[in-house]
Write a protein that holds these residues in place. Structure first.
Motif, PDB file in Angstrom:
ATOM      1  N   ALA A   1      -4.803   6.184  -3.520  1.00 47.69           N
ATOM      2  CA  ALA A   1      -3.959   4.995  -3.499  1.00 47.69           C
ATOM      3  C   ALA A   1      -3.142   4.926  -4.781  1.00 47.69           C
ATOM      4  CB  ALA A   1      -4.810   3.738  -3.360  1.00 47.69           C
TER       5      ALA A   1
ATOM      6  N   ARG B   1       0.843  -1.198   0.000  1.00 44.97           N
ATOM      7  CA  ARG B   1       0.000   0.000   0.000  1.00 44.97           C
ATOM      8  C   ARG B   1       0.875   1.244   0.000  1.00 44.97           C
ATOM      9  NH1 ARG B   1      -2.573  -3.645   3.554  1.00 44.97           N
ATOM     10  NH2 ARG B   1      -4.741  -4.107   2.970  1.00 44.97           N
TER      11      ARG B   1
ATOM     12  N   ARG C   1      -9.877   6.344  -3.191  1.00 45.66           N
ATOM     13  CA  ARG C   1     -10.457   5.434  -2.211  1.00 45.66           C
ATOM     14  C   ARG C   1     -11.534   6.135  -1.387  1.00 45.66           C
ATOM     15  NH1 ARG C   1      -8.034   0.655  -1.979  1.00 45.66           N
ATOM     16  NH2 ARG C   1      -9.039   0.121  -0.001  1.00 45.66           N
ATOM     17  N   ASP C   2     -11.225   7.321  -0.886  1.00 39.37           N
ATOM     18  CA  ASP C   2     -12.200   8.074  -0.098  1.00 39.37           C
ATOM     19  C   ASP C   2     -12.333   9.483  -0.647  1.00 39.37           C
ATOM     20  OD1 ASP C   2     -12.727   6.128   2.096  1.00 39.37           O
ATOM     21  OD2 ASP C   2     -10.595   6.418   2.484  1.00 39.37           O
TER      22      ASP C   2
ATOM     23  N   ASP D   1      -3.877  -1.921  -4.717  1.00 41.90           N
ATOM     24  CA  ASP D   1      -4.699  -0.990  -3.954  1.00 41.90           C
ATOM     25  C   ASP D   1      -5.679  -0.233  -4.836  1.00 41.90           C
ATOM     26  OD1 ASP D   1      -5.046  -0.570  -1.288  1.00 41.90           O
ATOM     27  OD2 ASP D   1      -3.698   1.132  -1.143  1.00 41.90           O
TER      28      ASP D   1
ATOM     29  N   ARG E   1     -16.355   1.235  -5.757  1.00 40.76           N
ATOM     30  CA  ARG E   1     -15.626   2.492  -5.913  1.00 40.76           C
ATOM     31  C   ARG E   1     -15.681   3.015  -7.343  1.00 40.76           C
ATOM     32  NH1 ARG E   1      -9.979   0.453  -4.263  1.00 40.76           N
ATOM     33  NH2 ARG E   1      -9.360   2.425  -5.244  1.00 40.76           N
TER      34      ARG E   1
ATOM     35  N   ARG F   1      -0.357   5.298   0.228  1.00 46.81           N
ATOM     36  CA  ARG F   1      -1.553   6.144   0.264  1.00 46.81           C
ATOM     37  C   ARG F   1      -1.233   7.551   0.741  1.00 46.81           C
ATOM     38  NH1 ARG F   1      -6.134   2.021   2.787  1.00 46.81           N
ATOM     39  NH2 ARG F   1      -5.911   0.407   1.181  1.00 46.81           N
TER      40      ARG F   1
ATOM     41  N   ASP G   1     -16.490  -3.569   1.748  1.00 49.23           N
ATOM     42  CA  ASP G   1     -15.565  -2.531   1.287  1.00 49.23           C
ATOM     43  C   ASP G   1     -16.200  -1.142   1.213  1.00 49.23           C
ATOM     44  OD1 ASP G   1     -12.747  -2.235   0.381  1.00 49.23           O
ATOM     45  OD2 ASP G   1     -13.703  -1.406  -1.390  1.00 49.23           O
ATOM     46  N   ARG G   2     -15.894  -0.424   0.113  1.00 48.43           N
ATOM     47  CA  ARG G   2     -16.295   0.974  -0.058  1.00 48.43           C
ATOM     48  C   ARG G   2     -17.412   1.108  -1.091  1.00 48.43           C
ATOM     49  NH1 ARG G   2     -10.936   1.403   1.614  1.00 48.43           N
ATOM     50  NH2 ARG G   2     -10.423   3.332   2.722  1.00 48.43           N
TER      51      ARG G   2
END
Length: 406
Positions: free
Chosen positions: A109, A88, A127-128, A114, A206, A90, A176-177
């Motif tokens: 990411a 990872r 990711r966010d 990732d 995502r 990030r 997950d997301r």
């Protein structure tokens, strides 16, 4: 003739007035110069606050550099697979805009694994990306993309894990997301603390365009009967806070992803036909005086989980259940010993496609600066067994990882 003293007095008053005005302009200019300089803080990352305190940016990064190998079998210790990669990498930004009630979180990411590249076919960097409004200390609402309120190990950051990675139960069943609306509420009834979280999201995972295939509905409740954990210790693994009194958290989650188009709902390869997926999750956490114990149980259902295309190729939803048990002790020199047992088992619909997988793990972690800088290692024995066969196949996995970040 004019009085010399009077003239001198007038001159003195004039000089005094000019000096006073000069000082006013000087300090006014100095203060204006100062007001353009932002304020810097150094806590969790690098913090920058605007002079008017209407904007704050906090910058953090972290990376996980990993070496690992897998043997061909439990009896043949020749190497069948070598893992040497940045697991990872990030970059995270968070802060507030205009008011401390209006917050944002952005996380990017930069490694292939990732970015969900192998399943989606494009570099999924974001990711966010979440905007949150804190009405008060109890209630928050957010819109954007982030983690869904699923199982505890998934809700914990990957930077706050005891072992190099999460369990096979999480990798098989987690949700997950997703992009959507999320609600957070925490409070207490007498000495019983509880946390409520809910989400209505797209169900596609995502960074997907809008669709009319159906939404995902997720809810989670946590009970803390012995009070809250020190420093939010229920959201990082291991008892780094060395709880002076026993602390317990019980969590229940449920997700209903309607007309899902991926094998794992929000994750995985694309199905050849949509399916409704239900996921049930329960978890338990205990911490006291350096000891920590956590367990999870996850069950996934889907009617007719196998999909087939015109060429006869199959893709399926993994229906079945998994269980994970993890215990540890942290010594006073911040050296930790961890043990974990994980098992995933498919339902009978997948008896010819998927196998039962068990993992027994012994891990060692040295914390140099909490979860931000640490050395992690593990030795895992993995056993694979087909439901319709008595022959087991096993192998050993060894991993070493450096977690480094701010």
């Amino acid at each position: 003739m004019p009085c010399p003293n009077k003239s001198l007095s007038q001159v003195s008053k004039t000089l005094l007035a000019l000096t006073f005005l000069g000082l006013i302009f000087h300090f006014n200019g100095f203060s204006q110069t100062q007001s353009t300089i932002p304020y810097f803080t150094y806590g969790k990352g690098l913090g920058i606050t605007s002079p008017d305190s209407l904007f704050q940016l906090n910058i953090r990064f972290r990376m996980q550099n990993r070496l690992g190998l897998r043997t061909k079998s439990e009896s043949n210790l020749d190497i069948s697979e070598v893992e040497a990669r940045i697991r990872r990498l990030r970059l995270r930004f968070d802060g507030f805009v205009y008011t401390k009630k209006l917050n944002y979180v952005i996380q990017l990411a930069f490694t292939r694994s990732d970015m969900d590249y192998d399943d989606t076919g494009f570099p999924n960097v974001v990711r966010d990306a979440m905007v949150l409004y804190n009405f008060n200390k109890h209630f928050t609402i957010g819109l954007g993309q982030t983690k869904l309120p699923g199982n505890r190990q998934r809700v914990n950051s990957s930077g706050d894990l005891q072992l190099p990675d999460r369990s096979i139960v999480n990798s098989t069943f987690n949700i997950d997301r997703d992009f959507g609306l999320q609600l957070y509420y925490n409070n207490s009834i007498s000495s019983l603390y509880y946390v409520l979280r809910g989400a209505i999201s797209s169900g596609e995972g995502r960074n997907f365009n809008s669709s009319d295939r159906g939404l995902a509905y997720t809810g989670r409740i946590e009970f803390l009967p012995l009070g809250t954990f020190t420093n939010n210790g229920d959201y990082f693994e291991g008892d780094l806070a060395r709880e002076s009194k026993p602390k317990v958290s019980l969590g229940l989650s449920y997700s209903n992803n309607q007309n899902a188009i991926r094998t794992g709902g929000q994750l995985g390869k694309f199905l050849f036909a949509p399916r409704d997926i239900q996921t049930y999750m329960a978890d338990f956490l205990f911490k006291y005086n350096g000891w920590a114990f956590a367990s999870e149980f996850i069950k996934r259902n889907a009617n007719d989980p196998i999909t087939v295309n015109d060429a006869g190729e199959q893709r399926h939803v993994y229906v079945g259940h998994g269980e994970n048990y993890q215990g540890s002790y942290l010594f006073k020199n911040n050296f930790e010993v961890i043990g974990r047992y994980s098992r995933v088992k498919p339902d009978e619909d997948l008896i010819e496609i998927e196998e039962i997988v068990e993992q027994y793990t012994l891990g060692f972690t040295k914390y140099l600066r909490g979860h931000r800088v640490k050395l992690q290692s593990e030795l895992t024995y993995e056993n694979n067994n087909w439901l319709n066969d008595t022959e087991d196949t096993g192998s050993y996995i060894v991993r070493f990882q450096i977690e480094f970040g701010i």
